[in-house]
Design a protein around this motif. Structure first.
Motif, PDB file in Angstrom:
ATOM      1  N   VAL A 128       0.585  -1.183   0.080  1.00 10.49           N
ATOM      2  CA  VAL A 128       0.037  -0.121   0.254  1.00 10.49           C
ATOM      3  C   VAL A 128       1.051   1.317  -0.207  1.00 10.49           C
ATOM      4  O   VAL A 128       1.831   1.270   0.392  1.00 10.49           O
ATOM      5  CB  VAL A 128      -1.042   0.209   1.210  1.00 10.49           C
ATOM      6  N   SER A 129       0.359   2.688  -0.451  1.00 12.21           N
ATOM      7  CA  SER A 129       0.426   3.688  -0.292  1.00 12.21           C
ATOM      8  C   SER A 129       0.211   4.588   0.745  1.00 12.21           C
ATOM      9  O   SER A 129      -1.549   4.251   1.122  1.00 12.21           O
ATOM     10  CB  SER A 129       1.502   4.017  -1.160  1.00 12.21           C
ATOM     11  N   GLU A 130       0.802   5.309   1.600  1.00  9.19           N
ATOM     12  CA  GLU A 130      -0.082   6.680   2.000  1.00  9.19           C
ATOM     13  C   GLU A 130      -1.313   7.562   1.406  1.00  9.19           C
ATOM     14  O   GLU A 130      -1.037   8.256   0.654  1.00  9.19           O
ATOM     15  CB  GLU A 130       1.210   7.310   2.806  1.00  9.19           C
ATOM     16  N   ILE A 131      -2.174   7.606   1.737  1.00  9.58           N
ATOM     17  CA  ILE A 131      -3.161   8.874   1.038  1.00  9.58           C
ATOM     18  C   ILE A 131      -2.530  10.075   1.020  1.00  9.58           C
ATOM     19  O   ILE A 131      -2.006  10.444   2.250  1.00  9.58           O
ATOM     20  CB  ILE A 131      -4.489   8.842   1.705  1.00  9.58           C
ATOM     21  N   PRO A 132      -2.485  10.785  -0.144  1.00 10.12           N
ATOM     22  CA  PRO A 132      -1.232  11.831  -0.174  1.00 10.12           C
ATOM     23  C   PRO A 132      -2.355  12.746   0.441  1.00 10.12           C
ATOM     24  O   PRO A 132      -3.446  13.388   0.873  1.00 10.12           O
ATOM     25  CB  PRO A 132      -1.059  12.897  -1.708  1.00 10.12           C
ATOM     26  N   SER A 133      -1.766  13.889   1.697  1.00  7.64           N
ATOM     27  CA  SER A 133      -1.856  14.895   2.914  1.00  7.64           C
ATOM     28  C   SER A 133      -2.292  16.723   1.693  1.00  7.64           C
ATOM     29  O   SER A 133      -2.210  16.348   0.867  1.00  7.64           O
ATOM     30  CB  SER A 133      -0.875  15.651   3.498  1.00  7.64           C
ATOM     31  N   GLN A 134      -3.842  16.533   2.177  1.00  5.64           N
ATOM     32  CA  GLN A 134      -4.471  17.495   1.382  1.00  5.64           C
ATOM     33  C   GLN A 134      -3.783  19.230   1.915  1.00  5.64           C
ATOM     34  O   GLN A 134      -3.893  19.254   2.807  1.00  5.64           O
ATOM     35  CB  GLN A 134      -5.907  17.462   1.404  1.00  5.64           C
TER      36      GLN A 134
END
Length: 134
Positions: A128-134
């Motif tokens: 998995v990869s991390e959801i990008p910060s908004q």
């Protein structure tokens, strides 16, 4: 008379407690986007999985090898049972204890969330990869 009042008070308190418990908003165990992007805490769980080399026994996709499939096991294992198994091991079945591993025990909730997401089918692949910060 005192008994009736006591029972009525206790029933009233029980109803109030139940009502309050039902109004508690639960934080989701994990957040997943597109099946492969996870929240920062769940990402810690994935990193813990990799650092502890759990794939050596449970397979790169958590579907089992020498050790059982965690995708299947987490469908019935409670969180408490999971933590006990990781902490204490199951030496009779070949599962080592990770109770002395600060990395694992400091991230046990995150590891559980990652594996539960895999088991639930929300996380569709092991990497998995991390959801990008908004």
């Amino acid at each position: 008379m005192k008994l009736r009042i006591t029972v009525a008070v206790l029933l009233g308190l029980g109803a109030a407690a139940l009502s309050a418990a039902q109004n508690v908003v639960k934080t989701p165990l994990y957040t997943v986007q597109d099946g492969t992007k996870v929240d920062a805490e769940t990402m810690k769980g994935f990193r813990t999985w990799r650092a502890a080399a759990c794939d050596r026994c449970h397979g790169a996709n958590q579907e089992g090898m020498v050790g059982p499939s965690l995708v299947n096991s987490l469908k019935t294992l409670t969180k408490e049972e999971f933590i006990k198994t990781v902490r204490d091991g199951r030496l009779d079945k070949g599962m080592q204890s990770f109770g002395n591993s600060e990395q694992v025990m400091n991230n046990i909730n995150q590891l559980y969330a990652y594996l539960k997401g895999r088991s639930d089918g929300a996380i569709t692949q092991a990497k998995v990869s991390e959801i990008p910060s908004q």
